[in-house]
Write a protein that holds these residues in place. Structure first.
Motif, short mmCIF file in Angstrom:
data_model
loop_
_atom_site.label_atom_id
_atom_site.label_comp_id
_atom_site.label_asym_id
_atom_site.label_seq_id
_atom_site.Cartn_x
_atom_site.Cartn_y
_atom_site.Cartn_z
N MET A 1 0.84 -1.20 0.00
CA MET A 1 0.00 0.00 0.00
C MET A 1 0.88 1.25 0.00
N ALA A 2 0.50 2.22 -0.81
CA ALA A 2 1.22 3.49 -0.83
C ALA A 2 1.01 4.24 0.48
N THR A 3 1.90 5.19 0.75
CA THR A 3 1.70 6.10 1.87
C THR A 3 0.72 7.18 1.42
N LEU A 4 -0.44 7.23 2.07
CA LEU A 4 -1.52 8.13 1.65
C LEU A 4 -1.75 9.23 2.67
N VAL A 5 -1.78 10.47 2.19
CA VAL A 5 -2.23 11.60 3.00
C VAL A 5 -3.39 12.24 2.25
N GLN B 1 -13.61 3.66 -4.33
CA GLN B 1 -13.74 2.32 -4.91
C GLN B 1 -12.36 1.77 -5.28
N ALA B 2 -11.52 2.62 -5.87
CA ALA B 2 -10.17 2.19 -6.24
C ALA B 2 -9.34 1.87 -4.99
N LYS B 3 -9.49 2.67 -3.96
CA LYS B 3 -8.73 2.48 -2.73
C LYS B 3 -9.12 1.19 -2.02
N ALA B 4 -10.36 0.77 -2.23
CA ALA B 4 -10.86 -0.43 -1.57
C ALA B 4 -10.25 -1.71 -2.12
N GLY B 5 -9.60 -1.61 -3.29
CA GLY B 5 -8.93 -2.78 -3.85
C GLY B 5 -9.71 -3.40 -5.00
N GLY B 6 -9.07 -4.35 -5.68
CA GLY B 6 -9.70 -5.00 -6.83
C GLY B 6 -8.73 -5.08 -7.98
N ASP B 7 -9.23 -5.41 -9.16
CA ASP B 7 -8.42 -5.64 -10.34
C ASP B 7 -7.85 -4.32 -10.88
N ASN C 1 -1.77 1.14 -4.55
CA ASN C 1 -1.27 -0.07 -3.89
C ASN C 1 0.25 -0.20 -3.96
N HIS C 2 0.92 0.74 -4.61
CA HIS C 2 2.37 0.62 -4.78
C HIS C 2 3.07 0.85 -3.44
N PRO C 3 4.00 -0.05 -3.05
CA PRO C 3 4.56 0.01 -1.70
C PRO C 3 5.46 1.21 -1.41
N THR C 4 5.98 1.87 -2.46
CA THR C 4 6.95 2.95 -2.18
C THR C 4 6.47 4.33 -2.58
N ILE C 5 5.26 4.45 -3.11
CA ILE C 5 4.79 5.76 -3.56
C ILE C 5 4.21 6.55 -2.39
N ASN C 6 4.60 7.81 -2.34
CA ASN C 6 4.11 8.77 -1.33
C ASN C 6 3.06 9.64 -2.00
N ILE C 7 1.79 9.46 -1.67
CA ILE C 7 0.68 10.14 -2.36
C ILE C 7 -0.01 11.13 -1.43
N GLU C 8 -0.22 12.33 -1.94
CA GLU C 8 -1.09 13.31 -1.28
C GLU C 8 -2.32 13.48 -2.16
#
Length: 236
Positions: free
Chosen positions: A1-5, A207-213, A224-231
């Motif tokens: 999971m990306a880091t989400l703010v 909906q995208a954050k909740a997961g899926g294809d 879902n990318h493990p290293t992305i820092n998203i605001e």
């Protein structure tokens, strides 16, 4: 999971003020630490006021590289060209002194032009200081469109750019041939700013954050990318 703010605002003016201030901080910090700053820009109405504000700031623009997140494979004079949009908003006033790296080149197709585009983008400083993304009501971001020809490469390649041919829809319009940053390139940014407006797109984001294809909603691959820092910036 990306880091989400998540930064949710009462109105678009408040969003623009915060976005403008943080973009200025990122560019100044990049120049101070590395001698250059790299700003990856998307088209769309959400960032336009911030771009126009940035253009009026007396930054050291000669040490700023501005590059496209994605582009339709059309000439820069075309009404749907993202390059034309950036030229008319960000690359005005002081901002006109920035080094602008375009995606569209003289190749007939995006696929034929991808090697030259890759070379141009490889010359940019990494990590990029800021990457600005939007999101469509179909869950696409950049030009990573659901089930598009080239999507798998866009999500798995170790390259920075790739050619996309989207499935024509109300979202894509008639111009389906694009060049886009890959997921790998998006991940090579100190911060990703995802701009969303309106209740409909907020629901799509959730909906995208909740997961899926990821093929159904490619934004999921970014979230879902493990290293992305998203605001995430949202306003009604």
């Amino acid at each position: 999971m990306a880091t989400l703010v998540e930064k949710f605002f009462d109105n678009k003016q408040a969003l623009t003020a915060e976005l403008s201030a943080t973009l200025e901080q990122s560019l100044r910090a990049g120049i101070a630490s590395d001698g250059r700053a790299v700003l990856m820009v998307s088209g769309g109405s959400s960032p336009a006021p911030a771009y126009k504000h940035l253009s009026t700031l007396d930054l050291d623009w000669q040490h700023v590289d501005v590059a496209m997140v994605d582009e339709r494979w059309v000439d820069s004079s075309h009404e749907k060209s993202n390059e034309a949009f950036i030229n008319s908003t960000l690359l005005q006033n002081y901002g006109a002194a920035a080094n602008f790296v375009t995606m569209k080149n003289s190749a007939t197709t995006a696929a034929q032009g991808s090697a030259a585009c890759e070379t141009a983008y490889n010359a940019l400083k990494r990590p990029f200081d800021v990457t600005i993304l939007g999101m469509g009501p179909d869950g696409h971001t950049a030009s990573l469109f659901p089930h598009a020809q080239g999507l798998e490469q866009g999500l798995t390649s170790d390259k920075l750019v790739c050619a996309i041919n989207a499935i024509e829809s109300d979202v894509t319009g008639s111009i389906t041939e694009r060049m886009t940053l890959t997921l790998n390139a998006i991940a090579q940014s100190k911060v990703v700013k995802l701009l969303i407006s309106g209740e409909e797109k907020l629901a799509v984001y959730k909906q995208a954050k909740a997961g899926g294809d990821v093929n159904d909603m490619p934004l999921r691959a970014v979230l879902n990318h493990p290293t992305i820092n998203i605001e995430v910036y949202w306003a009604p």
